[in-house]
Design a protein around this motif. Structure first.
Motif, PDB file in Angstrom:
ATOM      1  N   ILE A 133       0.858  -1.183   0.000  1.00  0.00           N
ATOM      2  CA  ILE A 133       0.000   0.000   0.000  1.00  0.00           C
ATOM      3  C   ILE A 133       0.896   1.235   0.000  1.00  0.00           C
ATOM      4  CG2 ILE A 133      -1.952   1.153   1.083  1.00  0.00           C
ATOM      5  CD1 ILE A 133      -2.458  -1.808   0.267  1.00  0.00           C
ATOM      6  N   MET A 134       0.777   2.064  -1.048  1.00  0.00           N
ATOM      7  CA  MET A 134       1.643   3.235  -1.188  1.00  0.00           C
ATOM      8  C   MET A 134       0.799   4.486  -1.441  1.00  0.00           C
ATOM      9  SD  MET A 134       4.834   1.588  -3.388  1.00  0.00           S
ATOM     10  CE  MET A 134       5.750   3.125  -3.386  1.00  0.00           C
ATOM     11  N   PRO A 135       0.424   5.201  -0.386  1.00  0.00           N
ATOM     12  CA  PRO A 135      -0.329   6.452  -0.574  1.00  0.00           C
ATOM     13  C   PRO A 135       0.522   7.517  -1.258  1.00  0.00           C
ATOM     14  CG  PRO A 135      -0.451   5.666   1.701  1.00  0.00           C
ATOM     15  CD  PRO A 135       0.615   4.875   1.022  1.00  0.00           C
ATOM     16  N   GLY A 136      -0.158   8.494  -1.853  1.00  0.00           N
ATOM     17  CA  GLY A 136       0.534   9.638  -2.414  1.00  0.00           C
ATOM     18  C   GLY A 136       0.918  10.622  -1.319  1.00  0.00           C
ATOM     19  N   LEU A 137       2.052  11.296  -1.493  1.00  0.00           N
ATOM     20  CA  LEU A 137       2.539  12.277  -0.516  1.00  0.00           C
ATOM     21  C   LEU A 137       3.182  13.446  -1.252  1.00  0.00           C
ATOM     22  CD1 LEU A 137       3.480  13.338   2.267  1.00  0.00           C
ATOM     23  CD2 LEU A 137       5.443  11.802   2.079  1.00  0.00           C
ATOM     24  N   LEU A 138       2.658  14.644  -1.021  1.00  0.00           N
ATOM     25  CA  LEU A 138       3.266  15.860  -1.550  1.00  0.00           C
ATOM     26  C   LEU A 138       4.038  16.528  -0.423  1.00  0.00           C
ATOM     27  CD1 LEU A 138       1.742  18.490  -3.939  1.00  0.00           C
ATOM     28  CD2 LEU A 138       3.009  19.219  -1.923  1.00  0.00           C
ATOM     29  N   LEU A 153      -2.131  13.243   0.616  1.00  0.00           N
ATOM     30  CA  LEU A 153      -1.528  13.808   1.818  1.00  0.00           C
ATOM     31  C   LEU A 153      -0.488  14.859   1.449  1.00  0.00           C
ATOM     32  CD1 LEU A 153      -1.062  13.631   4.952  1.00  0.00           C
ATOM     33  CD2 LEU A 153       0.676  11.896   4.428  1.00  0.00           C
ATOM     34  N   THR A 154      -0.561  16.030   2.099  1.00  0.00           N
ATOM     35  CA  THR A 154       0.438  17.084   1.954  1.00  0.00           C
ATOM     36  C   THR A 154       1.099  17.295   3.307  1.00  0.00           C
ATOM     37  OG1 THR A 154      -0.792  18.205   0.193  1.00  0.00           O
ATOM     38  CG2 THR A 154       0.833  19.517   1.388  1.00  0.00           C
ATOM     39  N   VAL A 155       2.432  17.286   3.326  1.00  0.00           N
ATOM     40  CA  VAL A 155       3.179  17.515   4.559  1.00  0.00           C
ATOM     41  C   VAL A 155       4.130  18.682   4.325  1.00  0.00           C
ATOM     42  CG1 VAL A 155       4.694  16.558   6.319  1.00  0.00           C
ATOM     43  CG2 VAL A 155       3.034  15.075   5.169  1.00  0.00           C
TER      44      VAL A 155
END
Length: 442
Positions: free
Chosen positions: A271-276, A365-367
């Motif tokens: 499972i690989m969510p997107g991350l900005l 998701l944005t971090v």
């Protein structure tokens, strides 16, 4: 040993932020200059990323709103298979994932293309299977309307069955190439598919040897009920949009449960969510960097981006500072649309506030923070059962990727959460995925 993250680079034109192309360091011509794609792939490979990922659509998104579209870099993009075959020649280890829809393609063509890419890259290919959530694609394929959601997934399931069968046309050692006897292949190791189903009739055989990986890595991104079921039973990697840890943990657990129920080893489904990530030396500097990007968004572009992400919904008649209205039914994106609607209702967002959240990562998701803060989030999601890795979505390119590889990757390595060098050569080896055995292998 500490479990390690998997990292993919999700390449999108000039970057994922809708106004990222306007940032001074961005390569605004990235969708026309292949040199930019080479730079990105090599930068990700130098940082030991598992893979690069190129999405696709067979129609221009938001084409009905040219007034807004003219201010976006989304109008043009590379054909994934062509670009990845070229990238295979200038990289050595990094995996190469390309998108191909099952709605507007044929199984034989897809099977041959990805088998060829796997051979060209020496076992680094992967197929991102999608069912097309862009309704405008139908008009480019002599159709008046887009197939309904359930029909698209029924076609996709049979499509994949055919593709896998074609990949298994030849056993791994079928080709004798015996110059003395003149025998090129062993006919006992040739298996003609002869598929006849509801959607497809495909005789075979495939005119390409079995891929080096057995089957190229299969990626699936649907998060609707039908999408989750298809992914849990067939995919190697799930690309998902998750905003909150608790929601990501629920999705992760559900996908692993569905995989186990299908008789699979849940560890073989990643499972690989997107991350900005927006990274700087201090929290304040990172927030200012993000604020400057947000300030580059023209309101009409922000509104058009939201409307497209929701499935080409017309929001032009509504007050930007009022609430998101009840939306009519749509035949486009389902899970992403629901994610955004839930976000708007939960956080009491106006239309303007919602598009401000969408223009960066489209619901992913944005971090925003220091390298340690970004690494903290990634580590928490890994260790608390929310992710096996992340697809990194830089806001603007190449600077956003360089920020991540130069600042966050060393922090992850220092914590023992990410590799310092490649151990394997194929994408399956990078991801820890088993090579599929041939069903007729002896």
């Amino acid at each position: 040993m500490t479990r390690q993250l998997h990292l993919g680079l999700f390449i999108q034109e000039t970057g994922h932020h809708i106004a990222g192309w306007r940032e001074p360091g961005a390569a605004a011509d990235a969708a026309r200059s292949f040199r930019s794609q080479v730079e990105l792939a090599q930068l990700a490979e130098a940082a030991c990323f598992d893979l690069v990922f190129i999405q696709d659509s067979y129609a221009m998104r938001g084409a009905n709103d040219v007034d807004a579209l003219q201010h976006s870099a989304r109008a043009i993009h590379w054909d994934p298979l062509t670009a990845l075959a070229a990238l295979a020649m200038v990289t050595e280890r990094i995996g190469l994932i390309g998108t191909a829809t099952t709605t507007y393609n044929e199984p034989y063509s897809v099977a041959r293309s990805f088998a060829s890419l796997d051979h060209i890259s020496a076992g680094r290919a992967g197929w991102n299977l999608v069912t097309s959530n862009n309704e405008a694609e139908a008009l480019n394929f002599s159709r008046d309307s887009h197939a309904v959601h359930s029909d698209r997934y029924a076609r996709a399931a049979e499509f994949l069955q055919v593709v896998k069968g074609l990949w298994d046309t030849w056993e791994d050692d079928a080709f004798l190439q015996n110059k003395a006897t003149g025998q090129f292949f062993d006919p006992g190791k040739l298996h003609v598919l002869d598929h006849k189903g509801e959607h497809f009739a495909v005789k075979g055989p495939l005119t390409q040897a079995r891929p080096p990986q057995g089957h190229p890595v299969l990626v699936q991104a649907g998060s609707s009920a039908a999408g989750k079921q298809l992914g849990a039973t067939t995919a190697d990697v799930i690309f998902t949009a998750q905003q909150r840890l608790a929601d990501a943990q629920g999705f992760y657990a559900d996908m692993k449960r569905l995989a186990a129920a299908a008789g699979r080893d849940p560890a073989q489904l990643l499972i690989m969510p997107g991350l900005l990530p927006v990274v700087a030396g201090t929290q304040e500097a990172a927030e200012e960097k993000f604020r400057q990007l947000q300030a580059l968004v023209l309101p009409k572009v922000g509104l058009a981006t939201l409307a497209t992400t929701l499935g080409e919904v017309d929001l032009s008649g509504y007050d930007l500072d009022g609430p998101l209205p009840e939306l009519p039914p749509a035949n486009g994106p389902q899970s992403r649309r629901q994610l955004l609607v839930d976000m708007a209702r939960r956080d009491n967002l106006s239309i303007r506030q919602l598009y401000e959240r969408v223009v960066g990562a489209r619901g992913h998701l944005t971090v925003v923070g220091t390298p340690a803060q970004v690494a903290d989030v990634m580590q928490q999601w890994l260790e608390e059962g929310a992710a096996d890795g992340f697809n990194i979505m830089p806001a603007h390119l190449p600077v956003g990727l360089a920020d991540f590889t130069e600042q966050v990757v060393p922090e992850l390595q220092r914590r023992g959460l990410f590799r310092r060098r490649y151990e394997g050569h194929t994408l399956r080896e990078h991801l820890g995925l088993a090579r599929p055995a041939h069903p007729h292998g002896r």
